[in-house]
Scaffold this motif. Structure first.
Motif, PDB file in Angstrom:
ATOM      1  N   ARG A   4      38.010 -50.404  -4.885  1.00  0.00           N
ATOM      2  CA  ARG A   4      38.652 -51.556  -4.263  1.00  0.00           C
ATOM      3  C   ARG A   4      38.078 -52.885  -4.748  1.00  0.00           C
ATOM      4  O   ARG A   4      38.776 -53.909  -4.693  1.00  0.00           O
ATOM      5  CB  ARG A   4      38.515 -51.460  -2.741  1.00  0.00           C
ATOM      6  CG  ARG A   4      39.359 -50.348  -2.130  1.00  0.00           C
ATOM      7  CD  ARG A   4      39.104 -50.209  -0.641  1.00  0.00           C
ATOM      8  NE  ARG A   4      40.061 -49.295  -0.013  1.00  0.00           N
ATOM      9  CZ  ARG A   4      40.011 -48.936   1.265  1.00  0.00           C
ATOM     10  NH1 ARG A   4      39.038 -49.396   2.054  1.00  0.00           N
ATOM     11  NH2 ARG A   4      40.925 -48.123   1.753  1.00  0.00           N
ATOM     12  N   VAL A  23      35.129 -45.230  -3.040  1.00  0.00           N
ATOM     13  CA  VAL A  23      36.310 -45.963  -2.559  1.00  0.00           C
ATOM     14  C   VAL A  23      36.062 -47.467  -2.609  1.00  0.00           C
ATOM     15  O   VAL A  23      36.905 -48.253  -3.069  1.00  0.00           O
ATOM     16  CB  VAL A  23      36.687 -45.522  -1.132  1.00  0.00           C
ATOM     17  CG1 VAL A  23      37.785 -46.422  -0.550  1.00  0.00           C
ATOM     18  CG2 VAL A  23      37.137 -44.061  -1.120  1.00  0.00           C
ATOM     19  N   SER A  39      45.802 -48.514  -4.415  1.00  0.00           N
ATOM     20  CA  SER A  39      45.513 -47.706  -3.236  1.00  0.00           C
ATOM     21  C   SER A  39      44.658 -46.514  -3.656  1.00  0.00           C
ATOM     22  O   SER A  39      44.617 -46.143  -4.833  1.00  0.00           O
ATOM     23  CB  SER A  39      46.808 -47.206  -2.597  1.00  0.00           C
ATOM     24  OG  SER A  39      47.634 -48.284  -2.225  1.00  0.00           O
ATOM     25  N   VAL A  40      43.974 -45.918  -2.677  1.00  0.00           N
ATOM     26  CA  VAL A  40      43.125 -44.762  -2.948  1.00  0.00           C
ATOM     27  C   VAL A  40      43.531 -43.622  -2.020  1.00  0.00           C
ATOM     28  O   VAL A  40      43.692 -43.836  -0.810  1.00  0.00           O
ATOM     29  CB  VAL A  40      41.629 -45.078  -2.746  1.00  0.00           C
ATOM     30  CG1 VAL A  40      40.778 -43.866  -3.100  1.00  0.00           C
ATOM     31  CG2 VAL A  40      41.203 -46.291  -3.580  1.00  0.00           C
ATOM     32  N   CYS A  55      37.120 -41.871   6.157  1.00  0.00           N
ATOM     33  CA  CYS A  55      38.402 -42.451   5.757  1.00  0.00           C
ATOM     34  C   CYS A  55      39.050 -43.235   6.895  1.00  0.00           C
ATOM     35  O   CYS A  55      39.734 -44.238   6.657  1.00  0.00           O
ATOM     36  CB  CYS A  55      39.339 -41.360   5.258  1.00  0.00           C
ATOM     37  SG  CYS A  55      38.889 -40.722   3.615  1.00  0.00           S
ATOM     38  N   ASP A  57      40.102 -47.040   6.470  1.00  0.00           N
ATOM     39  CA  ASP A  57      41.565 -47.134   6.453  1.00  0.00           C
ATOM     40  C   ASP A  57      42.106 -46.612   5.124  1.00  0.00           C
ATOM     41  O   ASP A  57      42.846 -47.292   4.406  1.00  0.00           O
ATOM     42  CB  ASP A  57      42.018 -48.576   6.688  1.00  0.00           C
ATOM     43  CG  ASP A  57      43.524 -48.677   6.963  1.00  0.00           C
ATOM     44  OD1 ASP A  57      44.112 -47.670   7.384  1.00  0.00           O
ATOM     45  OD2 ASP A  57      44.095 -49.768   6.723  1.00  0.00           O
ATOM     46  N   CYS A  58      41.710 -45.395   4.801  1.00  0.00           N
ATOM     47  CA  CYS A  58      42.044 -44.782   3.522  1.00  0.00           C
ATOM     48  C   CYS A  58      42.706 -43.429   3.777  1.00  0.00           C
ATOM     49  O   CYS A  58      42.170 -42.612   4.532  1.00  0.00           O
ATOM     50  CB  CYS A  58      40.768 -44.611   2.694  1.00  0.00           C
ATOM     51  SG  CYS A  58      40.996 -43.871   1.077  1.00  0.00           S
TER      52      CYS A  58
END
Length: 224
Positions: free
Chosen positions: A128, A124, A140-141, A178, A182-183
């Motif tokens: 980013r 992640v 976004s992921v 996550c 914040d994913c």
């Protein structure tokens, strides 16, 4: 006729970065399910049926891909290697759907759910921070946790021996990660099961169910 603008011609692009579960291998064979059946294709068709802006799913699904570890027998299975360049190659991307983890539990690795979750976190962060052209969006992921490994069967039995035990706790470990990053996350195990044929891969009906379940989730994450 006036020249078409980019807005008229370019679809929103979604990169699926994954392994054989998403590549669509038919359990017990080396065959591949057709695009409309495997979940990335099912998802693309559903998104394009209900959106004004077209969507293109880019499948980057490599059999045996780990999160951040090497396969001692096959090169190129470390998911972190080259990931930033893939983001750069396919930009602009609206979203990256990341579905990896189960290959971390192959028998040659000692990893548990926490290790795999940390590998996912590294991916992640790589997405980013990937180099992209100025003005292009940082995608976004969406992290998709693969369904539990069952008792491995057939030719996969020695490769995944003990994997069903190492996998235990993966959704909880990834959910915690996550939350820290914040994913958004989706637990595939809430809607599908691994195939009873080999204990690892997905049957055709599981692909269809996963694509349908991800449709509203991905739709909400895409720009309107």
């Amino acid at each position: 006729m006036p020249a078409a603008s980019l807005a008229d011609t370019d679809p929103l692009q979604v990169l699926v970065y994954a392994d054989s579960l998403s590549w669509g291998i038919v359990p017990g064979t080396r065959q591949r399910l057709p695009f409309p059946v495997r979940w990335p294709g099912r998802l693309e068709l559903a998104l394009n049926a209900d959106r004004g802006t077209p969507v293109r799913i880019i499948e980057d699904c490599l059999n045996g891909r780990r999160t951040v570890w090497d396969d001692p027998f096959k090169p190129g299975r470390n998911g972190l290697q080259g990931l930033a360049q893939r983001i750069e190659i396919h930009s602009p991307l609206a979203l990256v759907v990341l579905m990896l983890g189960n290959n971390d539990f192959q028998s040659m690795h000692p990893h548990n759910a926490w290790h795999a979750s940390q590998g996912i976190g590294a991916l992640v962060q790589a997405i980013r921070s990937a180099p992209i052209e100025p003005g292009m969006p940082v995608p976004s992921v969406l992290v998709v946790v693969p369904p539990p490994i069952r008792t491995p069967r057939g030719p996969l039995a020695p490769k995944f021996a003990g994997g069903e035990h190492k996998w235990t706790g993966l959704p909880q470990a990834v959910a915690e990660l996550c939350a820290q990053l914040d994913c958004p996350m989706f637990d595939a195990g809430t809607v599908i099961h691994s195939s009873a044929v080999d204990g690892v891969h997905l049957d055709a009906d599981a692909h269809v169910a996963l694509g349908d379940a991800l449709h509203p989730v991905v739709r909400e994450l895409l720009p309107r």
